[in-house]
Design a protein around this motif. Structure first.
Motif, mmCIF file in Angstrom:
data_model
loop_
_atom_site.group_PDB
_atom_site.id
_atom_site.type_symbol
_atom_site.label_atom_id
_atom_site.label_comp_id
_atom_site.label_asym_id
_atom_site.label_seq_id
_atom_site.Cartn_x
_atom_site.Cartn_y
_atom_site.Cartn_z
ATOM 1 N N LYS A 1 0.839 -1.201 0.000
ATOM 2 C CA LYS A 1 0.000 0.000 0.000
ATOM 3 C C LYS A 1 0.873 1.249 0.000
ATOM 4 C CE LYS A 1 -3.650 0.051 2.637
ATOM 5 N NZ LYS A 1 -4.573 -0.090 3.766
ATOM 6 N N THR A 2 0.263 2.377 -0.334
ATOM 7 C CA THR A 2 1.021 3.628 -0.383
ATOM 8 C C THR A 2 1.314 4.137 1.027
ATOM 9 O OG1 THR A 2 -0.979 4.985 -0.447
ATOM 10 C CG2 THR A 2 -0.054 4.307 -2.556
ATOM 11 N N PRO A 3 2.468 4.782 1.211
ATOM 12 C CA PRO A 3 2.783 5.348 2.524
ATOM 13 C C PRO A 3 1.990 6.632 2.796
ATOM 14 C CG PRO A 3 4.559 5.814 0.989
ATOM 15 C CD PRO A 3 3.574 4.937 0.270
ATOM 16 N N VAL A 4 1.496 7.261 1.732
ATOM 17 C CA VAL A 4 0.683 8.458 1.922
ATOM 18 C C VAL A 4 -0.781 8.064 2.002
ATOM 19 C CG1 VAL A 4 2.294 10.035 0.797
ATOM 20 C CG2 VAL A 4 0.525 8.948 -0.548
ATOM 21 N N SER A 5 -1.521 8.849 2.731
ATOM 22 C CA SER A 5 -2.952 8.610 2.899
ATOM 23 C C SER A 5 -3.724 9.637 2.078
ATOM 24 C CB SER A 5 -3.299 8.770 4.381
ATOM 25 O OG SER A 5 -4.687 8.940 4.548
ATOM 26 N N PRO A 6 -4.914 9.271 1.597
ATOM 27 C CA PRO A 6 -5.735 10.253 0.888
ATOM 28 C C PRO A 6 -6.074 11.468 1.763
ATOM 29 C CG PRO A 6 -6.638 8.053 0.596
ATOM 30 C CD PRO A 6 -5.524 7.951 1.599
ATOM 31 N N LYS A 7 -5.908 11.316 3.067
ATOM 32 C CA LYS A 7 -6.237 12.405 3.990
ATOM 33 C C LYS A 7 -5.051 13.336 4.252
ATOM 34 C CE LYS A 7 -9.912 9.835 6.117
ATOM 35 N NZ LYS A 7 -10.484 9.208 7.264
ATOM 36 N N ASP A 8 -3.891 13.002 3.678
ATOM 37 C CA ASP A 8 -2.722 13.869 3.845
ATOM 38 C C ASP A 8 -2.964 15.211 3.152
ATOM 39 O OD1 ASP A 8 -1.289 12.057 5.358
ATOM 40 O OD2 ASP A 8 -0.226 11.204 3.643
ATOM 41 N N LYS B 1 -2.441 18.559 0.745
ATOM 42 C CA LYS B 1 -2.305 18.702 -0.706
ATOM 43 C C LYS B 1 -0.854 18.610 -1.167
ATOM 44 C CE LYS B 1 -3.107 22.051 -4.357
ATOM 45 N NZ LYS B 1 -3.460 23.388 -4.715
ATOM 46 N N ILE B 2 0.043 19.278 -0.461
ATOM 47 C CA ILE B 2 1.459 19.313 -0.844
ATOM 48 C C ILE B 2 2.059 17.908 -0.822
ATOM 49 C CG2 ILE B 2 3.745 20.238 -0.264
ATOM 50 C CD1 ILE B 2 1.761 22.360 -1.263
ATOM 51 N N LYS B 3 1.778 17.169 0.246
ATOM 52 C CA LYS B 3 2.323 15.816 0.374
ATOM 53 C C LYS B 3 1.777 14.906 -0.735
ATOM 54 C CE LYS B 3 3.300 12.299 3.809
ATOM 55 N NZ LYS B 3 3.159 11.881 5.189
ATOM 56 N N LEU B 4 0.490 15.040 -1.038
ATOM 57 C CA LEU B 4 -0.121 14.237 -2.097
ATOM 58 C C LEU B 4 0.506 14.555 -3.448
ATOM 59 C CD1 LEU B 4 -3.873 14.494 -1.044
ATOM 60 C CD2 LEU B 4 -2.442 12.461 -0.939
ATOM 61 N N GLU B 5 0.684 15.838 -3.727
ATOM 62 C CA GLU B 5 1.265 16.256 -5.012
ATOM 63 C C GLU B 5 2.717 15.798 -5.138
ATOM 64 O OE1 GLU B 5 0.454 20.457 -5.078
ATOM 65 O OE2 GLU B 5 -1.521 20.153 -5.992
ATOM 66 N N GLU B 6 3.484 15.868 -4.036
ATOM 67 C CA GLU B 6 4.877 15.415 -4.067
ATOM 68 C C GLU B 6 4.938 13.922 -4.379
ATOM 69 O OE1 GLU B 6 6.476 16.427 -0.244
ATOM 70 O OE2 GLU B 6 6.819 18.529 -0.808
ATOM 71 N N TYR B 7 4.057 13.148 -3.744
ATOM 72 C CA TYR B 7 4.025 11.708 -3.983
ATOM 73 C C TYR B 7 3.639 11.408 -5.433
ATOM 74 C CZ TYR B 7 2.891 6.780 -3.600
ATOM 75 O OH TYR B 7 2.849 5.422 -3.802
ATOM 76 N N PHE B 8 2.620 12.083 -5.926
ATOM 77 C CA PHE B 8 2.145 11.834 -7.282
ATOM 78 C C PHE B 8 3.209 12.240 -8.309
ATOM 79 C CE2 PHE B 8 -1.119 11.847 -10.701
ATOM 80 C CZ PHE B 8 -1.675 10.613 -10.410
ATOM 81 N N PHE B 9 3.969 13.288 -7.983
ATOM 82 C CA PHE B 9 5.048 13.729 -8.870
ATOM 83 C C PHE B 9 6.125 12.652 -8.977
ATOM 84 C CE2 PHE B 9 8.896 16.239 -9.896
ATOM 85 C CZ PHE B 9 8.456 16.799 -11.086
ATOM 86 N N GLU B 10 6.348 11.887 -7.893
ATOM 87 C CA GLU B 10 7.313 10.782 -7.927
ATOM 88 C C GLU B 10 6.800 9.663 -8.840
ATOM 89 O OE1 GLU B 10 8.326 9.339 -4.021
ATOM 90 O OE2 GLU B 10 8.464 11.382 -3.244
ATOM 91 N N ILE B 11 5.495 9.451 -8.847
ATOM 92 C CA ILE B 11 4.876 8.389 -9.640
ATOM 93 C C ILE B 11 4.798 8.791 -11.112
ATOM 94 C CG2 ILE B 11 2.747 7.055 -9.995
ATOM 95 C CD1 ILE B 11 4.243 6.450 -7.354
ATOM 96 N N LEU B 12 4.310 9.985 -11.350
ATOM 97 C CA LEU B 12 4.057 10.462 -12.708
ATOM 98 C C LEU B 12 4.639 11.877 -12.829
ATOM 99 C CD1 LEU B 12 2.491 9.099 -15.016
ATOM 100 C CD2 LEU B 12 0.506 10.420 -14.352
#
Length: 145
Positions: free
Chosen positions: A77-84, A86-97
């Motif tokens: 599973k992902t280490p980030v939660s959907p409840k994190d 915005k910045i943390k979510l965007e940083e994670y997604f930037f690593e993926i895509l």
């Protein structure tokens, strides 16, 4: 089970598995609690295999994004939660895509992708290959024999 049978239904939380089609719509089973619901054709329904994420170059199918998450997290599973935040979510997604279109992919979209991936992982649905890709791989194996 492939993403061709997994649905997102507008106004309903979570994801659903397509059970059967009826004259007035279809029956779907919630992946959250296993309850079956009847869904009419007027409902806003999206099949996960048909969803794509905008990038600066093209649209990337959701199955490929899930595969990238799966590869990055070694099938976990992902280490980030959907409840994190915005910045943390965007940083994670930037690593993926790295080339996702920040103007057209919102934080709410990223939350859904992460939430859906984790939900599918919990249900043991981790085969994100396209049917065509699987068929081609099987053809190659047959030819090599």
């Amino acid at each position: 089970m492939s993403l061709d049978k997994i649905l997102s239904i507008g106004g309903k939380p979570g994801l659903f598995k397509l059970v059967t089609q009826t004259r007035a719509g279809f029956v779907a089973e919630s992946l959250l609690d296993g309850k079956k619901i009847s869904v009419g054709f007027k409902n806003n329904v999206s099949v996960l295999s048909e969803i794509a994420i905008y990038t600066l170059d093209e649209e990337v199918p959701l199955r490929e994004v899930f595969k990238k998450i799966q590869d990055k997290e070694n099938g976990e599973k992902t280490p980030v939660s959907p409840k994190d935040d915005k910045i943390k979510l965007e940083e994670y997604f930037f690593e993926i895509l790295p080339n996702y279109d920040e103007d057209r992919v919102y934080a709410s979209d990223i939350k859904k992708v992460i939430q859906w991936y984790n939900m599918l992982h919990e249900q043991g649905i981790t085969d994100f290959e396209a049917k065509e890709e699987v068929a081609k791989e099987e053809e190659v194996k047959e030819v090599k024999k």
